[in-house]
Design a protein around this motif. Structure first.
Motif, PDB file in Angstrom:
ATOM      1  N   ARG A  98       0.823  -1.214   0.000  1.00  0.00           N
ATOM      2  CA  ARG A  98       0.000   0.000   0.000  1.00  0.00           C
ATOM      3  C   ARG A  98       0.853   1.258   0.000  1.00  0.00           C
ATOM      4  N   ARG A  99       1.921   1.247   0.786  1.00  0.00           N
ATOM      5  CA  ARG A  99       2.809   2.419   0.810  1.00  0.00           C
ATOM      6  C   ARG A  99       3.426   2.649  -0.574  1.00  0.00           C
ATOM      7  N   ALA A 100       3.835   1.575  -1.218  1.00  0.00           N
ATOM      8  CA  ALA A 100       4.420   1.705  -2.556  1.00  0.00           C
ATOM      9  C   ALA A 100       3.395   2.210  -3.555  1.00  0.00           C
ATOM     10  N   ALA A 101       2.150   1.723  -3.446  1.00  0.00           N
ATOM     11  CA  ALA A 101       1.091   2.189  -4.345  1.00  0.00           C
ATOM     12  C   ALA A 101       0.800   3.662  -4.124  1.00  0.00           C
TER      13      ALA A 101
ATOM     14  N   GLY B 153       5.170   1.452 -17.771  1.00  0.00           N
ATOM     15  CA  GLY B 153       4.759   2.765 -18.251  1.00  0.00           C
ATOM     16  C   GLY B 153       5.795   3.855 -18.045  1.00  0.00           C
ATOM     17  N   ILE B 154       6.700   3.674 -17.091  1.00  0.00           N
ATOM     18  CA  ILE B 154       7.688   4.722 -16.798  1.00  0.00           C
ATOM     19  C   ILE B 154       8.677   4.909 -17.953  1.00  0.00           C
ATOM     20  N   PRO B 155       9.348   3.853 -18.457  1.00  0.00           N
ATOM     21  CA  PRO B 155      10.229   4.061 -19.612  1.00  0.00           C
ATOM     22  C   PRO B 155       9.470   4.503 -20.852  1.00  0.00           C
TER      23      PRO B 155
ATOM     24  N   ARG C 209       0.898 -12.586  -5.006  1.00  0.00           N
ATOM     25  CA  ARG C 209      -0.401 -12.470  -5.675  1.00  0.00           C
ATOM     26  C   ARG C 209      -0.186 -12.062  -7.121  1.00  0.00           C
ATOM     27  N   ARG C 210      -0.697 -12.884  -8.027  1.00  0.00           N
ATOM     28  CA  ARG C 210      -0.480 -12.651  -9.451  1.00  0.00           C
ATOM     29  C   ARG C 210      -1.108 -11.354  -9.931  1.00  0.00           C
ATOM     30  N   ASP C 211      -2.282 -10.985  -9.385  1.00  0.00           N
ATOM     31  CA  ASP C 211      -2.930  -9.763  -9.835  1.00  0.00           C
ATOM     32  C   ASP C 211      -2.101  -8.542  -9.482  1.00  0.00           C
ATOM     33  N   LEU C 212      -1.528  -8.515  -8.270  1.00  0.00           N
ATOM     34  CA  LEU C 212      -0.694  -7.383  -7.864  1.00  0.00           C
ATOM     35  C   LEU C 212       0.589  -7.322  -8.693  1.00  0.00           C
ATOM     36  N   ARG C 213       1.167  -8.470  -8.977  1.00  0.00           N
ATOM     37  CA  ARG C 213       2.381  -8.500  -9.796  1.00  0.00           C
ATOM     38  C   ARG C 213       2.112  -7.952 -11.200  1.00  0.00           C
ATOM     39  N   LYS C 214       0.973  -8.339 -11.762  1.00  0.00           N
ATOM     40  CA  LYS C 214       0.650  -7.898 -13.122  1.00  0.00           C
ATOM     41  C   LYS C 214       0.456  -6.375 -13.175  1.00  0.00           C
ATOM     42  N   ILE C 215      -0.296  -5.840 -12.224  1.00  0.00           N
ATOM     43  CA  ILE C 215      -0.551  -4.399 -12.219  1.00  0.00           C
ATOM     44  C   ILE C 215       0.737  -3.622 -11.979  1.00  0.00           C
ATOM     45  N   ALA C 216       1.543  -4.086 -11.008  1.00  0.00           N
ATOM     46  CA  ALA C 216       2.802  -3.405 -10.710  1.00  0.00           C
ATOM     47  C   ALA C 216       3.731  -3.423 -11.918  1.00  0.00           C
ATOM     48  N   PHE C 217       3.737  -4.546 -12.651  1.00  0.00           N
ATOM     49  CA  PHE C 217       4.577  -4.637 -13.847  1.00  0.00           C
ATOM     50  C   PHE C 217       4.115  -3.643 -14.913  1.00  0.00           C
ATOM     51  N   LEU C 218       2.806  -3.551 -15.131  1.00  0.00           N
ATOM     52  CA  LEU C 218       2.291  -2.616 -16.130  1.00  0.00           C
ATOM     53  C   LEU C 218       2.607  -1.171 -15.738  1.00  0.00           C
ATOM     54  N   ALA C 219       2.449  -0.864 -14.453  1.00  0.00           N
ATOM     55  CA  ALA C 219       2.757   0.490 -13.991  1.00  0.00           C
ATOM     56  C   ALA C 219       4.241   0.802 -14.169  1.00  0.00           C
ATOM     57  N   ALA C 220       5.089  -0.185 -13.876  1.00  0.00           N
ATOM     58  CA  ALA C 220       6.530   0.013 -14.046  1.00  0.00           C
ATOM     59  C   ALA C 220       6.897   0.162 -15.516  1.00  0.00           C
TER      60      ALA C 220
ATOM     61  N   THR D 147      12.067  11.500 -13.209  1.00  0.00           N
ATOM     62  CA  THR D 147      11.860  10.178 -13.805  1.00  0.00           C
ATOM     63  C   THR D 147      12.581   9.105 -13.004  1.00  0.00           C
ATOM     64  N   TYR D 148      13.762   9.423 -12.482  1.00  0.00           N
ATOM     65  CA  TYR D 148      14.517   8.451 -11.696  1.00  0.00           C
ATOM     66  C   TYR D 148      13.789   8.127 -10.395  1.00  0.00           C
ATOM     67  N   VAL D 149      13.100   9.116  -9.832  1.00  0.00           N
ATOM     68  CA  VAL D 149      12.292   8.870  -8.640  1.00  0.00           C
ATOM     69  C   VAL D 149      11.159   7.898  -8.984  1.00  0.00           C
ATOM     70  N   LEU D 150      10.527   8.127 -10.127  1.00  0.00           N
ATOM     71  CA  LEU D 150       9.458   7.234 -10.562  1.00  0.00           C
ATOM     72  C   LEU D 150       9.973   5.818 -10.792  1.00  0.00           C
ATOM     73  N   VAL D 151      11.154   5.705 -11.367  1.00  0.00           N
ATOM     74  CA  VAL D 151      11.744   4.380 -11.600  1.00  0.00           C
ATOM     75  C   VAL D 151      11.972   3.668 -10.274  1.00  0.00           C
ATOM     76  N   ALA D 152      12.528   4.385  -9.300  1.00  0.00           N
ATOM     77  CA  ALA D 152      12.795   3.781  -7.994  1.00  0.00           C
ATOM     78  C   ALA D 152      11.503   3.315  -7.329  1.00  0.00           C
ATOM     79  N   ILE D 153      10.462   4.130  -7.411  1.00  0.00           N
ATOM     80  CA  ILE D 153       9.180   3.761  -6.807  1.00  0.00           C
ATOM     81  C   ILE D 153       8.566   2.571  -7.548  1.00  0.00           C
ATOM     82  N   ALA D 154       8.687   2.565  -8.870  1.00  0.00           N
ATOM     83  CA  ALA D 154       8.140   1.452  -9.656  1.00  0.00           C
ATOM     84  C   ALA D 154       8.833   0.143  -9.290  1.00  0.00           C
ATOM     85  N   ILE D 155      10.149   0.187  -9.093  1.00  0.00           N
ATOM     86  CA  ILE D 155      10.886  -1.021  -8.682  1.00  0.00           C
ATOM     87  C   ILE D 155      10.434  -1.466  -7.298  1.00  0.00           C
TER      88      ILE D 155
END
Length: 307
Positions: free
Chosen positions: A16-19, A106-108, A93-104, A74-82
């Motif tokens: 939640r904090r990362a989101a 989007g940064i590049p 949880r596969r659903d959380l992994r999928k969403i986090a991957f898509l959000a990450a 952008t580097y801050v966004l990259v760090a947060i995405a990681i």
């Protein structure tokens, strides 16, 4: 290997904090990007990926420093995405992994689109695409946050359909706002041409879409109240209406006062709230969440619904 149906409370809190960090960071970069445009610093770094033809850092002038500062975020966004992706991976949880991957991912994409924006000389529709992608990333981050609370299967019914329509209306409002921006001043640089569209006409079209958007949201609120929807859904609708009204007031005032930079910046900040709250309302209506306690089982939503 951990059971994917059980997520320790500590890992959910980290997720939640990362989101939340992702939501805030994506909103902040919209505001700072607005500052770049409103200070005519869009070509303060006239090339990409370098700032100048010979250096990654700007020359000692204000426009270059402002544009370069926005790029550094952008580097801050990259760090947060990681961080978010690692946190999602640890939940199993596969659903959380999928969403986090898509959000990450989007940064590049956003960084490359920002580079194209500079290389095309701040073409208005490319700048607009840059803005729209930020709204999508905010929506994904809100979805990521919501999934850490939601353990119920998706609902169906008129309220869910209307909530999707409200989201579509919000998207229309945002796109038309981009069109209005492309026709107006504040291009990001004094020599950048505008779209050539009639500002009055596109502004009127944008205002009409705003009225539709607010009306649909009020209709959804009444439907939620009439059907005894969960309080969280009703509360989200009230919050969104408050955001809409505040945003509408800023929009009208900025139009009739000659679009001063401060109000334009506030309107851009409000757009991030519109995107976030509209997404949250849809999710609250579709899957009313509850707070997991301790290490109680948390349903792997990827088995019942797509991200």
């Amino acid at each position: 290997m951990s059971n994917p149906d059980v997520v320790p409370a500590g890992r959910l809190r980290t997720m939640r904090r990362a989101a939340w960090a992702s939501i805030v960071a994506n909103a902040v970069i919209v505001v700072t990007g607005g500052a770049v445009r409103l200070t005519a610093s869009g070509l303060g770094c006239p090339t990409w990926p370098k700032c100048t033809s010979t250096s990654f850092t700007p020359e000692a002038h204000l426009h270059g420093i402002i544009e370069f500062g926005n790029r550094l975020l952008t580097y801050v966004l990259v760090a947060i995405a990681i961080w978010a992706f690692v946190a999602a991976w640890r939940t199993a949880r596969r659903d959380l992994r999928k969403i986090a991957f898509l959000a990450a991912l989007g940064i590049p994409v956003q960084a490359v689109l920002g580079g194209i924006t500079v290389l095309t000389g701040l073409t208005w529709w490319v700048v607009g695409a840059h803005m729209i992608l930020s709204m999508i990333l905010i929506g994904l981050s809100v979805l990521l946050l919501h999934r850490t609370y939601s353990t119920s299967a998706p609902r169906r019914g008129p309220a869910v359909v209307l909530a999707w329509i409200v989201l579509a209306a919000a998207a229309l409002v945002i796109v038309l706002g981009v069109v209005v921006t492309g026709a107006g001043p504040h291009a990001g640089d004094a020599d950048v041409p505008r779209s050539g569209l009639d500002t009055l006409q596109v502004s009127q079209l944008h205002a009409d879409a705003v009225f539709l958007y607010i009306g649909l949201t009020v209709g959804l609120l009444l439907l939620l109240l009439a059907t005894g929807a969960p309080r969280a859904s009703v509360r989200a609708a009230w919050w969104l209406i408050g955001v809409q009204l505040a945003q509408a007031v800023i929009g009208f005032v900025q139009y009739f006062t000659g679009v001063p930079e401060v109000l334009v910046g506030a309107h851009m900040a409000g757009t991030t709230m519109v995107a976030g709250w509209t997404t949250w309302l849809l999710l609250q209506v579709r899957q009313p969440p509850r707070e997991p306690r301790g290490d109680e089982p948390v349903q792997d939503l990827a088995a019942t619904t797509s991200a």
